[in-house]
Design an enzyme around this catalytic site. Structure first.
Site, mmCIF file in Angstrom:
data_model
loop_
_atom_site.group_PDB
_atom_site.id
_atom_site.type_symbol
_atom_site.label_atom_id
_atom_site.label_comp_id
_atom_site.label_asym_id
_atom_site.label_seq_id
_atom_site.Cartn_x
_atom_site.Cartn_y
_atom_site.Cartn_z
ATOM 1 N N LYS A 267 12.542 31.838 30.561
ATOM 2 C CA LYS A 267 11.430 30.951 30.225
ATOM 3 C C LYS A 267 11.677 30.293 28.867
ATOM 4 C CE LYS A 267 7.604 33.481 32.441
ATOM 5 N NZ LYS A 267 7.167 32.411 33.348
ATOM 6 N N ARG A 341 6.132 38.328 42.885
ATOM 7 C CA ARG A 341 6.074 38.467 44.336
ATOM 8 C C ARG A 341 7.086 39.492 44.844
ATOM 9 N NH1 ARG A 341 7.302 32.184 45.040
ATOM 10 N NH2 ARG A 341 6.170 32.191 43.077
HETATM 11 N N1 BES Z 1 4.149 35.350 35.276
HETATM 12 C C1 BES Z 1 4.507 34.059 35.741
HETATM 13 C C2 BES Z 1 3.308 33.189 36.082
HETATM 14 C C3 BES Z 1 2.384 32.815 34.963
HETATM 15 C C4 BES Z 1 2.442 31.583 34.365
HETATM 16 C C5 BES Z 1 1.389 33.681 34.563
HETATM 17 C C6 BES Z 1 1.569 31.228 33.372
HETATM 18 C C7 BES Z 1 0.506 33.355 33.552
HETATM 19 C C8 BES Z 1 0.594 32.131 32.979
HETATM 20 C C9 BES Z 1 5.359 34.166 36.990
HETATM 21 O O1 BES Z 1 6.166 35.291 37.093
HETATM 22 C C10 BES Z 1 6.262 32.982 37.001
HETATM 23 O O2 BES Z 1 7.056 32.866 36.118
HETATM 24 N N2 BES Z 1 6.106 32.112 37.983
HETATM 25 C C11 BES Z 1 6.892 30.935 38.093
HETATM 26 C C12 BES Z 1 7.285 30.783 39.529
HETATM 27 C C13 BES Z 1 8.297 29.695 39.766
HETATM 28 C C14 BES Z 1 9.642 30.105 39.210
HETATM 29 C C15 BES Z 1 8.407 29.467 41.270
HETATM 30 C C16 BES Z 1 6.022 29.754 37.656
HETATM 31 O O3 BES Z 1 4.860 29.710 37.995
HETATM 32 O O4 BES Z 1 6.546 28.896 36.940
HETATM 33 ZN ZN ZN Z 2 8.048 35.029 36.115
#
Ligand code: BES
Ligand code: ZN
Ligand code: ZN
Length: 491
Positions: A267, A341
């Site tokens: 990230k 997931r």
């Molecule tokens: N933990 C994150 C989602 C999230 C984002 C929670 C903002 C709280 C605030 C999750 O694991 C994630 O990174 N999701 C990705 C999925 C994508 C790679 C398909 C996302 O939402 O960007």
């Molecule tokens: Zn994530």
């Protein structure tokens, strides 16, 4: 925070701060026979004629037993909103008293109409006096305020029930907020496992924890895949509450990613620290179980928390890796940041082994749901309209908003990959929905299922309603409410 009930008239109580809440539809206080009544009436007129805004404070200078008076004006039409507003007024009163160095706050809720609000007032006080100050030199004194609720004696039994019930739930929520606010280096998977063991002792629940060896032996590969890059190995936690007699069995499965760096699909640095809260779904489940063990609703409840840390490392999982989930389906990890997931496949599978008739998972799962619904509303989707409606309605009773998103067959296409049965991401559009569709592939056969995506409301960067900035423990009170109303919904 110390909270007590009194059946004395609010105008006769010796207190530092007397709080009166004026609502157009509902009459919450009765000051008849006291000179204060005229004062409050005048203030009410000033609110009505817009000479005053929402809130008015005045010192009473020896006119009666109260030192100071704080009057709120709410003008709301629905009961649900009045409850939220009442909680906010109570939290605001406590903050006001604290700022002024006042110790004893009394709220007038001494009418028939006010009786159902007693529990909500308790919640506003307990959630509103929370402060995560353990790492600060300057400690909050909010929790040293003493709150007296002036209520109706004719409702004594009901009043005491609501004080107890809302104290149990709100204190459990504050514990969840502590876990979420703790840094990722503290609140590790093992930390959550130990928290669960403590909860089991306190709330008389059965507890089981799978460590990494046991996970390997039994093939919980989602957790193992996500946890590979971390110095803190994954855990699978199960808490069980069994009712005296119950036909139905609901399982809550909470995402417990103790820190989500994104893994190799790293990230960006901006706000990455907030990912210490990526176990908020898990914390909500632990809090709900703590309360449920004490409240003893007439339904069997199992709380499941798959927990791991998502870190980049030489041993970390990489994009393109393929593994087999517990139900035999192969998954290609296209993006290691879609890790929630993956660990939820293990949690959902365990819910099936436990023979739950209804399964709810709760997770900070997608950024996409935040784009769709913002910070105040969580997404809900699933395979049973009745269960989805139950979530929405329990949420309304407790002041947590959920909005349904669809799970269209057609979008399953988006999860296809040439390399495995499923891809772990669904491409650039409908991210909250494709995450839901992914989870659906792991829901145990013939169970009712709902998925709660709380990535919006799990954290606030500013004070909101009765919550200070930071973790709010979102979802716990909706889960408890759902368990309590289970037979009403599904009987
Ligand atoms: N933990 C994150 C989602 C999230 C984002 C929670 C903002 C709280 C605030 C999750 O694991 C994630 O990174 N999701 C990705 C999925 C994508 C790679 C398909 C996302 O939402 O960007
Ligand atoms: Zn994530
Ligand atoms: Zn995550």
């Amino acid at each position: 925070m110390k909270i007590e009930l009194t059946y004395d008239s609010p105008s006769q109580i010796k207190t530092d701060l007397l709080v009166i809440i004026i609502d157009k539809e509902t009459s919450l206080y009765d000051l008849s026979g006291s000179p204060l009544n005229e004062t409050v009436r005048r203030i009410a007129r000033d609110f009505e004629e817009k000479r005053l805004k929402k809130e008015y404070f005045t010192a009473l200078d020896g006119r009666g037993p109260a030192g100071n008076l704080l009057v709120f004006s709410t003008s709301l039409s629905t009961a649900f909103n009045v409850w939220e507003n009442l909680k906010t007024c109570i939290a605001r009163s406590i903050r006001c008293a604290n700022d002024l160095g006042l110790k004893k706050v009394t709220v007038a809720l001494n009418t028939n109409a006010a009786a159902p609000f007693i529990g909500k007032a308790v919640e506003g006080a307990i959630l509103g006096s929370y402060s995560f100050d353990k790492y600060k030199k300057e400690k909050s004194s909010l929790n040293q305020i003493r709150l007296t609720l002036a209520a109706l004696k004719t409702h004594d039994k009901q009043n005491r029930h609501y004080v107890d019930r809302y104290t149990i739930v709100s204190e459990a929520i504050n514990e969840a907020r502590d876990m979420i606010n703790e840094p990722g280096a503290v609140a590790t998977p093992q930390y959550l496992a130990e928290a669960a063991q403590k909860i089991a002792r306190e709330s008389d629940l059965d507890v089981k924890v799978w460590d990494e060896k046991k996970l390997e032996k039994e093939g919980y590969n989602g957790l193992l895949q996500v946890g590979r890059g971390s110095a803190y190995p994954p855990r699978l936690i199960r808490l069980s509450y069994r009712a005296k007699k119950a036909r139905k069995h609901v399982a809550f499965v909470g995402k417990g990613v103790t820190f989500d760096t994104g893994g190799i699909s790293l990230k960006p640095a901006d706000k990455m620290w907030e990912m210490k809260g990526d176990m908020s779904g898990g914390a909500a489940v632990l809090a709900a179980m703590k309360a449920i063990g004490k409240l003893k609703p007439d339904v069997n409840v199992t709380g499941i928390v798959p927990t791991a840390e998502n870190f980049p490392d030489a041993n970390a999982g990489r994009p393109g890796d393929i593994f087999y989930a517990k139900n035999g389906k192969s998954i290609m990890v296209d993006n290691t940041d879609a890790e929630g997931r993956l660990i939820l496949t293990d949690g959902l599978h365990l819910a099936g082994t436990e023979k739950a008739t209804h399964v709810l998972d709760i997770a900070t799962l997608t950024g996409a749901v935040v784009r769709a619904l913002g910070l105040s509303i969580a997404g809900v989707m699933g395979n049973d309209p009745k269960l989805i409606q139950a979530v929405i309605s329990s949420g309304q009773h407790q002041g947590e908003s959920f909005w349904e998103l669809p799970l269209p067959e057609e979008y399953k296409e988006l999860l296809k990959t040439p390399c495995a049965d499923l891809n772990n991401i669904g491409g650039p559009v409908a991210g909250a929905i494709t995450a839901g569709l992914f989870l659906q592939e792991f829901v145990p056969e013939s169970t009712s299922w709902a998925h709660l995506d709380i990535a919006g409301p799990y954290l606030r960067d500013k004070e909101w309603k009765y919550y200070e900035a930071g973790a709010i423990g979102f979802g716990a009170k909706t889960l408890v409410d759902l368990a309590e109303r289970f037979n009403e919904y599904f009987g």
